[in-house]
Design a protein around this motif. Structure first.
Motif, PDB file in Angstrom:
ATOM      1  N   GLY A  27      29.942  19.415  12.045  1.00 49.26           N
ATOM      2  CA  GLY A  27      30.637  18.211  12.503  1.00 49.26           C
ATOM      3  C   GLY A  27      29.611  17.119  12.711  1.00 49.26           C
ATOM      4  O   GLY A  27      28.431  17.385  12.975  1.00 49.26           O
ATOM      5  N   SER A  28      30.057  15.867  12.601  1.00 48.65           N
ATOM      6  CA  SER A  28      29.072  14.772  12.685  1.00 48.65           C
ATOM      7  C   SER A  28      28.602  14.546  14.124  1.00 48.65           C
ATOM      8  O   SER A  28      27.500  14.060  14.350  1.00 48.65           O
ATOM      9  CB  SER A  28      29.632  13.491  12.081  1.00 48.65           C
ATOM     10  N   ARG A  29      29.403  14.959  15.107  1.00 51.78           N
ATOM     11  CA  ARG A  29      29.042  14.700  16.500  1.00 51.78           C
ATOM     12  C   ARG A  29      27.714  15.364  16.892  1.00 51.78           C
ATOM     13  O   ARG A  29      26.797  14.707  17.390  1.00 51.78           O
ATOM     14  CB  ARG A  29      30.161  15.217  17.397  1.00 51.78           C
ATOM     15  N   CYS A  81      32.300   8.703   9.693  1.00 54.02           N
ATOM     16  CA  CYS A  81      33.278   9.799   9.735  1.00 54.02           C
ATOM     17  C   CYS A  81      34.710   9.319   9.481  1.00 54.02           C
ATOM     18  O   CYS A  81      35.585  10.138   9.243  1.00 54.02           O
ATOM     19  CB  CYS A  81      33.130  10.600  11.015  1.00 54.02           C
ATOM     20  N   TYR A  82      34.951   8.002   9.485  1.00 54.67           N
ATOM     21  CA  TYR A  82      36.293   7.487   9.148  1.00 54.67           C
ATOM     22  C   TYR A  82      36.352   6.929   7.721  1.00 54.67           C
ATOM     23  O   TYR A  82      37.311   6.231   7.368  1.00 54.67           O
ATOM     24  CB  TYR A  82      36.715   6.391  10.135  1.00 54.67           C
ATOM     25  N   CYS A 110      28.361   2.133  12.737  1.00 54.39           N
ATOM     26  CA  CYS A 110      29.592   2.915  12.605  1.00 54.39           C
ATOM     27  C   CYS A 110      30.555   2.122  11.727  1.00 54.39           C
ATOM     28  O   CYS A 110      31.029   1.064  12.121  1.00 54.39           O
ATOM     29  CB  CYS A 110      30.200   3.159  13.987  1.00 54.39           C
ATOM     30  N   ASN A 170      34.771   2.966  14.869  1.00 55.42           N
ATOM     31  CA  ASN A 170      35.580   3.405  16.005  1.00 55.42           C
ATOM     32  C   ASN A 170      35.058   2.603  17.178  1.00 55.42           C
ATOM     33  O   ASN A 170      33.885   2.757  17.522  1.00 55.42           O
ATOM     34  CB  ASN A 170      35.379   4.913  16.244  1.00 55.42           C
ATOM     35  N   TYR A 228      26.221   8.216  20.818  1.00 51.86           N
ATOM     36  CA  TYR A 228      24.975   7.481  20.509  1.00 51.86           C
ATOM     37  C   TYR A 228      24.154   7.249  21.779  1.00 51.86           C
ATOM     38  O   TYR A 228      22.931   7.372  21.795  1.00 51.86           O
ATOM     39  CB  TYR A 228      25.251   6.103  19.878  1.00 51.86           C
ATOM     40  N   SER A 286      32.028  13.507   7.609  1.00 55.24           N
ATOM     41  CA  SER A 286      32.737  14.600   8.269  1.00 55.24           C
ATOM     42  C   SER A 286      34.032  14.935   7.542  1.00 55.24           C
ATOM     43  O   SER A 286      34.674  14.055   6.957  1.00 55.24           O
ATOM     44  CB  SER A 286      33.048  14.140   9.696  1.00 55.24           C
ATOM     45  N   LEU A 291      24.855  13.628  14.993  1.00 55.45           N
ATOM     46  CA  LEU A 291      24.503  12.290  15.499  1.00 55.45           C
ATOM     47  C   LEU A 291      23.647  12.430  16.751  1.00 55.45           C
ATOM     48  O   LEU A 291      22.710  11.662  16.977  1.00 55.45           O
ATOM     49  CB  LEU A 291      25.774  11.501  15.831  1.00 55.45           C
ATOM     50  N   ASP A 324      27.130   6.181  10.867  1.00 56.20           N
ATOM     51  CA  ASP A 324      28.230   7.100  11.178  1.00 56.20           C
ATOM     52  C   ASP A 324      29.450   6.689  10.350  1.00 56.20           C
ATOM     53  O   ASP A 324      30.021   5.621  10.558  1.00 56.20           O
ATOM     54  CB  ASP A 324      28.516   6.996  12.686  1.00 56.20           C
ATOM     55  N   ARG A 378      34.720  22.120  12.411  1.00 55.28           N
ATOM     56  CA  ARG A 378      33.382  21.608  12.677  1.00 55.28           C
ATOM     57  C   ARG A 378      32.559  21.578  11.393  1.00 55.28           C
ATOM     58  O   ARG A 378      31.688  22.433  11.163  1.00 55.28           O
ATOM     59  CB  ARG A 378      32.645  22.416  13.781  1.00 55.28           C
ATOM     60  N   TYR A 403      30.814   4.784  19.887  1.00 55.80           N
ATOM     61  CA  TYR A 403      31.105   6.208  20.098  1.00 55.80           C
ATOM     62  C   TYR A 403      30.043   6.739  21.062  1.00 55.80           C
ATOM     63  O   TYR A 403      28.844   6.633  20.789  1.00 55.80           O
ATOM     64  CB  TYR A 403      31.049   6.895  18.735  1.00 55.80           C
ATOM     65  N   SER A 421      36.450  16.262   9.398  1.00 55.37           N
ATOM     66  CA  SER A 421      37.442  16.323  10.479  1.00 55.37           C
ATOM     67  C   SER A 421      38.631  15.414  10.211  1.00 55.37           C
ATOM     68  O   SER A 421      39.783  15.852  10.269  1.00 55.37           O
ATOM     69  CB  SER A 421      36.810  15.929  11.812  1.00 55.37           C
ATOM     70  N   LYS A 422      38.357  14.142   9.931  1.00 55.93           N
ATOM     71  CA  LYS A 422      39.437  13.181   9.722  1.00 55.93           C
ATOM     72  C   LYS A 422      39.902  13.188   8.282  1.00 55.93           C
ATOM     73  O   LYS A 422      41.092  13.037   7.991  1.00 55.93           O
ATOM     74  CB  LYS A 422      38.950  11.768  10.091  1.00 55.93           C
TER      75      LYS A 422
END
Ligand SMILES: Cc1ncc(COP(=O)(O)O)c(C=O)c1O
Length: 398
Positions: free
Chosen positions: A98-100, A208-209, A174, A178, A131, A243, A103, A206, A254, A128, A245-246
């Motif tokens: 997962g990117s979390r 991830c979207y 980002c 987000n 960071y 990611s 990051l 980032d 993950r 987010y 995830s989305k």
């Protein structure tokens, strides 16, 4: 104890619980929770099958670098998605859980506390929260660059003093953002690359979207794409975080990746080897299958587009919100303070949204999230319509 732990802020959702504590919503209305950015569309069956079909791998330790099959699937996706002239699956791509976590861990690899002046990590504001925690636990301090509606939610890097850039070792970007939905265009990337060249800081993008957008002909630009277009095909000082995830509705799996500058990834791989950041083999196999398929991603986008199309027209003065360029949030301007708005909306209409000030910090004379709420269109279509209708009606009666 590590004294930097005491510098961490409560997570936005903890602040939300505190905000609502002691307030009871109208029980006659069904609760609708649009406060958390957790995708809720079903996980595609072929991803589940790829996961359960690969359980044989559980009998051995996976290498931290990941399987070549997964890294090649990711590299091929990057070339397809961003038109890269080349990316080396062996040295420029690394799977992460997962990117979390990535990051966060990346800052621990990059920050050098012995370079003289105390290090800074530049973050957009709102942002987010990982960071900030990553910067603090690496021994650096975050430096916030505000974004505002006046600038189309682009970060105002021109306002950053030279003395700050000199101390900057890492910058988080980002895009799509987000919470604002802003997508960084080529010119913004060009400017950031110039600043990175001049001051030597690393850019952590980032993304991830990146796969949640509304114009199939114009997907959001990515940082590697921008670098490639600008002739920076070795991706110097640039790393992107992506990611599934989305994109593929697998937040529980993950799975993500980091790609870019080979020298940075070499150090990151070393860090992760000690940290223990290897991805499980079944997740690797399912991830490779997911990165190879776009049909489910288009369907996922269609579902979000349907929700935005059905709700945008319901948003009227005194509320203000436009279509995001990417991501699944409305970043909505509120007629009263965001915290009071969110709490009363919960109490009177049983709809949960996230106050914007919880996603930002006071910086340069104000909190750029104040008077905004973030609304995640993650619930089913009918609930999203119902929720935005309740929000509009609630606002009209304020
Ligand atoms: C901006 C942003 N970056 C990264 C993440 C982490 O996503 P994941 O760890 O599921 O890849 C999130 C999750 O909500 C996010 O909003």
């Amino acid at each position: 104890m590590n004294p930097n732990l005491a510098k961490l802020q409560p997570y936005p959702f903890e602040k939300l619980r505190t905000l609502y504590a002691g307030f009871e919503p109208d029980a006659a209305l069904s609760p609708i929770n649009l406060s958390i950015g957790e995708p809720k569309h079903p996980t595609p069956e072929f991803i589940k099958r790829a996961l359960t079909g690969s359980l044989g791998g559980l009998a051995s330790y996976p290498p931290t670098i990941g399987s070549i099959e997964l890294r090649e699937a990711i590299a091929a996706w990057l070339v397809r998605r961003y038109g890269l002239s080349k990316i080396d699956a062996a040295t420029q791509v690394l799977p992460v859980n997962g990117s979390r976590e990535a990051l966060f861990a990346f800052a621990q690899t990059v920050i050098d506390l012995d370079r003289g002046e105390p290090p800074l990590v530049v973050c957009p504001n709102p942002f987010y929260q990982i960071y900030e925690g990553a910067a603090l636990l690496a021994g650096a301090a975050p430096y916030f660059v505000n974004t505002s509606a006046e600038r189309g939610f682009a970060a105002d890097y021109e306002a950053v003093p030279e003395a700050i850039w000199r101390r900057t070792q890492l910058l988080y970007a980002c895009s799509p953002s987000n919470p604002t939905g802003h997508v960084m265009p080529l010119d913004e990337w060009r400017r950031l690359f110039e600043l990175s060249d001049r001051h030597g800081f690393v850019i952590a993008s980032d993304e991830c979207y990146s796969e949640i957008y509304f114009d199939e002909e114009h997907p959001p630009m990515g940082a590697l794409q921008a670098a490639n277009r600008l002739g920076r095909s070795n991706f110097a000082r640039l790393v992107v975080f992506s990611s599934l995830s989305k994109r593929s509705n697998v937040p529980g799996m993950r799975s993500g990746f980091v790609a870019g500058d080979a020298a940075l990834l070499k150090s990151f791989l070393l860090y992760r080897t000690y940290h223990g950041g290897a991805m499980g083999p079944a997740v690797q196999a399912a991830s490779a299958a997911a990165w190879k398929d776009e049909i489910h991603v288009r369907e996922n986008r269609r579902l979000y587009a349907e929700k935005f199309a059905a709700t945008l027209g319901l948003i009227k003065a005194p509320l203000v919100a436009g279509m995001p360029q990417g991501g699944f949030y409305y970043w909505m301007k509120t007629p009263i303070a965001d915290t009071g708005f969110a709490r009363e909306l919960y109490r009177c209409r049983n709809v949960l949204v996230l106050p914007g000030s919880f996603l930002a910090r006071d910086a340069h004379g104000g909190n750029p999230g104040a008077n905004y709420v973030r609304i995640a269109l993650v619930a089913p279509l009918a609930e999203c319509i119902e929720a935005i209708g309740r929000i509009a009606d609630f606002s009209n009666r304020l």
